[in-house]
Design an enzyme around this catalytic site. Sequence first.
Site, mmCIF file in Angstrom:
data_model
loop_
_atom_site.group_PDB
_atom_site.id
_atom_site.type_symbol
_atom_site.label_atom_id
_atom_site.label_comp_id
_atom_site.label_asym_id
_atom_site.label_seq_id
_atom_site.Cartn_x
_atom_site.Cartn_y
_atom_site.Cartn_z
ATOM 1 N N ARG A 126 -7.145 -5.207 -4.282
ATOM 2 C CA ARG A 126 -5.802 -4.973 -4.548
ATOM 3 C C ARG A 126 -4.974 -5.781 -3.673
ATOM 4 N NH1 ARG A 126 -4.285 1.215 -4.528
ATOM 5 N NH2 ARG A 126 -6.356 1.639 -3.574
ATOM 6 N N TYR B 250 -1.805 -8.403 -3.941
ATOM 7 C CA TYR B 250 -0.500 -8.400 -3.281
ATOM 8 C C TYR B 250 0.001 -9.792 -2.734
ATOM 9 C CZ TYR B 250 -1.409 -3.283 -3.742
ATOM 10 O OH TYR B 250 -1.803 -2.026 -4.035
ATOM 11 N N TYR C 159 8.883 -0.939 -8.423
ATOM 12 C CA TYR C 159 9.079 0.362 -8.827
ATOM 13 C C TYR C 159 9.225 1.611 -7.502
ATOM 14 C CZ TYR C 159 4.101 1.753 -8.925
ATOM 15 O OH TYR C 159 2.748 1.679 -8.430
#
Length: 420
Positions: free
Chosen positions: A72, A76, A98
């Site tokens: 991840r 990013y 979000y």
Amino acid sequence: MQSSTQKQAGSLTIVGSGIESISQITLQSLSHIEAASKVFYCVVDPATEAYLLAKNKNCVDLYQYYDNGKPRMDTYIQMAEVMLREVRNGLDIVGVFYGHPGVFVNPSQRAIAIAKSEGYQARMLPGISAEDCLFADLGIDPCNPGCVSYEASDFLIRERPVNVSSHFILWQVGCIGVADFTFVKFNNSKFGVLLDRLEHEYGADHTVVHYIAAVLPYENPVIDKLTISQLRDTEVAKRVSGISTFYIPPKELKDPSMDIMRRLELLAADQVPDKQWHFYPTNQWAPSAPNVVPYGPIEQAAIVQLGSHTIPEQFQPIATSKAMTDILTKLALDPKMLTEYKADRRAFAQSALELTVNERDALEMGTFWALRCAMKKMPSSFMDEVDANNLPVVAVVGVAVGAVAVTVVVSLNDLTDSVN
């Protein structure tokens, strides 16, 4: 690398889309989305995605940088970099993430920091996070009796301390120890490690509320009241997903310090707080919440006073023109007009001929107090104390119920008003 003191063409604004589809995008965020040269977004529901495309045709989906098994952190870094490349090309870029764009979001924070270090204008606007939704849906106030919030894996890895007398919120409980990504359900095989720590701190029978905020406007949030021991059941644990949050209510109540309260002059030397009184409503999730009625003696005494209520002399009612309201609304929602105003406040204000002299002067000054004085009816008594700009010194108090308001309730014998 450009100096951080240089003024570069190009800018970066990071905004949040909230949790519930479309409806939690703020007016401020929407104005920047519509005005952007290009919008990069990472949202979870297709309705919000389609809404963004309707508001700005030049959009890029950042979700494409995720992949099965891909770390991840690599994703990013890439998300931040594709936004920064366009900022360096002189474009006004908006990144939409979000929830709150800075809460449990790495690429937004990284992109903002790098953009600022390279001399570009960069700003993050607040949004509605899962925690905000949790406060609303569970009916808890973080100020009473305080709140601790951790990412679940970090809580375990760094052995973060627990305050069992405050609210406790754990994020990302559905991906314990997971550093990569999957387009399907996370393998939460280390979930038991979290339960071991919670059981050590709270005991097996303590309450845990499994919470998932509603995404679609016709959905209800997931609110499952469980115990730590129940979460060890395999079928129950399967309900926990990558968007799950745990709320753990206080295990015990903490009494106020008499010494500190007297040092703060909140109590007279001969007074003690009434420990039998509790602020209503109490925490419905706590295992031993006291039974408190909404209309006890203190509440009834306050309500009786409504019968003789008069508006205080120092109350300041609104008294402004439509022209002033329209201009301030546009400054709040039109980034281009705001830029014009910030470049030359005097010229902007003096060109607004429809304003009164006081309103133009206040707009030119641009301070909160100047605008308040121009838009409110100020009592003459306020002019007894003025600041360097000949503006009254006014205290603005909100409706927050802090620790002082909740704690400083003395014995009913000390109340001057009684209920007949």
